[in-house]
Design an enzyme around this catalytic site. Structure first.
Site, PDB file in Angstrom:
ATOM      1  CB  CYS A   1      -0.921  -0.001   1.217  1.00 15.04           C
ATOM      2  SG  CYS A   1      -2.343   1.113   1.043  1.00 15.04           S
TER       3      CYS A   1
ATOM      4  CG  ASP B   1      -3.416  -0.532  10.489  1.00  9.96           C
ATOM      5  OD1 ASP B   1      -2.367  -0.897  11.063  1.00  9.96           O
ATOM      6  OD2 ASP B   1      -3.431   0.349   9.609  1.00  9.96           O
TER       7      ASP B   1
END
Length: 206
Positions: free
Chosen positions: A6, A123
């Site tokens: 990412c 996360d």
């Protein structure tokens, strides 16, 4: 084991990462991020999925980015409600909903999105939105009993292959890599990524 990289925006760097046979490449459309994509890169993935990352963005803005960037996935990192996920999926877009995790109770909100998303992303909790570059206790995820497969993000680096492979959960689908593999925000270290991915694939087959 899915591998998502990412926070990309440089065309040549994107091309080199895609050549490592990653599954998903993420583009961040959150203006406060140091990896914010504000213009079309010179190269976009052709074999890897294209993931657009948004934070509490208007549905119309997300839909415009899907068309302009040819996104295959949308990752929602804010407080988006389940109906937004449903609306995107109805347009043929795969949806990843991110959740910040620090204690087991953080997983209570996940149930509302069961059946609305293709993947969850767990996360590390931060004071703002987006990644922190720090890890969290993956043992907390043993409290997750939903049916949606998930990715793990947050501080995963080149020395974490064994940790990834030793983590067991029926819905664990893959990892999201970002800041620990960077030369600078948005520019990935290809050699580090290659070593991690090669080691991951090699040890998976043993």
């Amino acid at each position: 084991m899915l591998v998502k990289v990412c926070g990309m925006r440089d065309g040549e760097n994107i091309r080199l990462v895609e050549n490592l046979s990653v599954d998903l490449i993420g583009f961040i459309f959150y203006p406060r991020s140091p990896r914010y994509v504000n213009s079309l890169p010179k190269y976009l993935p052709r074999s890897a999925g294209r993931v657009g990352v948004f934070v509490n963005e208007k549905l119309g803005v997300i839909e415009d980015a899907v068309i302009r960037y040819g996104l295959t996935h949308v990752q929602l990192h804010g407080s988006e409600i389940p109906s937004v996920c449903v609306a995107l999926r109805q347009q043929g877009i795969q949806v990843i909903k991110a959740f910040s995790v620090s204690v087991p109770d953080d997983l209570m909100a996940v149930g509302r999105y069961d059946g609305c998303c293709d993947f969850f992303l767990f996360d590390t909790s931060t004071s703002g939105y987006g990644g922190s570059g720090c890890s969290f206790d993956w043992g907390i995820l043993q409290h997750y009993t939903g049916n949606v497969p998930f990715l793990i993000a947050g501080g995963i680096g080149e020395n974490d292959v064994e940790r990834v492979l030793n983590f067991k959960h029926p819905q664990f689908a893959g990892v999201d890599l970002n800041s620990r593999f960077e030369l600078e925000p948005g520019m990935k270290n290809i050699e580090q990524l290659q070593m991690f991915i090669n080691d991951l694939h090699k040890k998976q087959t043993i």
